[in-house]
Design an enzyme around this catalytic site. Sequence first.
Site, PDB file in Angstrom:
ATOM      1  N   GLU A 175       3.723   0.883  -7.825  1.00 13.51           N
ATOM      2  CA  GLU A 175       4.390   2.123  -8.241  1.00 13.51           C
ATOM      3  C   GLU A 175       4.452   2.294  -9.755  1.00 13.51           C
ATOM      4  O   GLU A 175       5.556   2.317 -10.341  1.00 13.51           O
ATOM      5  CB  GLU A 175       5.798   2.186  -7.639  1.00 13.51           C
ATOM      6  CG  GLU A 175       5.812   2.121  -6.126  1.00 13.51           C
ATOM      7  CD  GLU A 175       7.228   2.229  -5.537  1.00 13.51           C
ATOM      8  OE1 GLU A 175       8.193   2.236  -6.305  1.00 13.51           O
ATOM      9  OE2 GLU A 175       7.343   2.324  -4.313  1.00 13.51           O
ATOM     10  N   GLU A 381       4.593   0.103   1.712  1.00 10.94           N
ATOM     11  CA  GLU A 381       6.054   0.142   1.808  1.00 10.94           C
ATOM     12  C   GLU A 381       6.483   1.350   2.608  1.00 10.94           C
ATOM     13  O   GLU A 381       6.013   2.471   2.366  1.00 10.94           O
ATOM     14  CB  GLU A 381       6.733   0.270   0.428  1.00 10.94           C
ATOM     15  CG  GLU A 381       6.842  -1.000  -0.348  1.00 10.94           C
ATOM     16  CD  GLU A 381       7.571  -0.814  -1.665  1.00 10.94           C
ATOM     17  OE1 GLU A 381       8.459   0.060  -1.758  1.00 10.94           O
ATOM     18  OE2 GLU A 381       7.244  -1.559  -2.597  1.00 10.94           O
TER      19      GLU A 381
HETATM   20  O1  IFM Z   1      13.123  -1.391  -3.531  1.00  8.93           O
HETATM   21  C1  IFM Z   1      12.133  -0.494  -3.895  1.00  8.93           C
HETATM   22  C2  IFM Z   1      10.845  -1.217  -4.221  1.00  8.93           C
HETATM   23  O2  IFM Z   1      11.025  -2.178  -5.219  1.00  8.93           O
HETATM   24  C3  IFM Z   1       9.807  -0.237  -4.691  1.00  8.93           C
HETATM   25  N1  IFM Z   1       9.663   0.852  -3.772  1.00  8.93           N
HETATM   26  C4  IFM Z   1      10.851   1.512  -3.315  1.00  8.93           C
HETATM   27  C5  IFM Z   1      11.859   0.497  -2.799  1.00  8.93           C
HETATM   28  C6  IFM Z   1      13.129   1.213  -2.305  1.00  8.93           C
HETATM   29  O3  IFM Z   1      13.724   1.908  -3.351  1.00  8.93           O
END
Ligand code: IFM
Length: 476
Positions: A175, A381
């Site tokens: 990200e 994710e």
């Molecule tokens: O916890 C975070 C992660 O580190 C990166 N993506 C989003 C998740 C939830 O906010």
Amino acid sequence: MVEGRADYRDAGLVFPPGFTFGSATASYQIEGAATEDGRGPSIWDTFSKTPGKVWNGDTGDVACDHYHRWESDLDLMKDLGLEAYRFSIAWPRIMPTGTGEVNQAGLDFYARLIDGLLARGIRPVATLYHWDLPQALEDAGGWPARATVDAFARYAEVVGEAFGDRAHTWTTLNEPWCSAYLGYGQGGHAPGRHEPAAALAAVHHLNLGHGRALQALRATSTGTPEYSVTLNFHVLRGVGDGAGEAMRRIDALANRAFTGPMLRGEYPEDLLQDTAGVTDWAFVQDGDLADIHQPIDVLGVNYYSTATVRLWDGVSPKQMNDGHKGVAGGTAWPGSDQAVEFVEQPGPYTAMGWNIAPEGLEELLVSLSEQFPEQALMVTENGAAFDDEVAPDGSVPDPERLDYLRRHFTAAHRAMARGVDLRGYFVWSLLDNFEWGYGYAKRFGIVRVDFDTLERTVKDSGRWYRELVRTRAIPE
Ligand code: IFM
């Protein structure tokens, strides 16, 4: 509306052989042991210890204590049937000041972890950068400074040499949108700077870091790892007269600023124009775009919810910052009298206040596969925070998270049925952990962590996931 589209609660859908079921975490969020075995400070150590930055003054000093409990955590993963584990390597454990000396104790920790995964038949998916920049590099300018790219490439070489014989997948960045815009623009993430031009320089240097790290990893890995990067895409909805324009602008800043150079070898022309009042992009040097545009095997997709935007005319950046017309959060372009506001969306919501929209995941995967037809995708994710409660018998019933996961797996399956080459899915997160600015207040785990005793308890969603992995079909 197509029957069944609204709820995304199909049961019994079967995932094909070869589809990877995993779960994900990140170093600063779970490891703890912040000063042990030679680890240097990262920007998140500094930020979390700065009063007022993180809820309750929480820090990652102890987190889930995974640094000491890694072995029983691996047993837990095995017990859940995970086929792959996505974790991140803490740069400041490997190179405490970001450059120079390599810390053997740091390498040893990840060697134990990777070997432990392989011994349990779990594929190691390693991310090089999940936001814990060595503080010394930030002191020297951070991601807005080009020297950070050289340091990142050297770090990639070191981990490539150490683990490139065993890593199943290398992921360069997690990200970069968050690192650049939240870290250097909005300031809600470490290092907490509010400098729009620096944020755009950070965008470019993260992109360049990605490309240079891929080159370094390819040069040093002796095994046959796959190469990837993980992006958090904005799935946009628009309201008001300028809806289309508002969506185009955010799509350029948030999505195409990364996919453009990484997957096409160019920055989108409209992005350069939109931001001309902030920077002339002179930090992009000859040869950079070719360096960034390296082939990847899989594109990692992080998805949680959609975002709705509205365009305001006649709003200056100053007014925007002052909350003009109730504009609370958004983006204004210096030199322009237009601003984009992020507006509240219809629920239901998770404990983060994020709207639950599984159709956004299906739409995103289909759209990416239309934009980049040759590119395999991986959901790296997806998951949800809810305020779990422990039942009197010690179990953790979390029906909302379970339902969220069921609906998003359904969305992924529907995208595959529409021809998307989706290779796998990593649930965020394996463990409740340090949720950045929210500290330990938000729980994303499919395994509960009691932050007093550090005891782990598999939640109902974890049991449900174990069943999904075992049968490869979405359970009732
Ligand atoms: O916890 C975070 C992660 O580190 C990166 N993506 C989003 C998740 C939830 O906010």
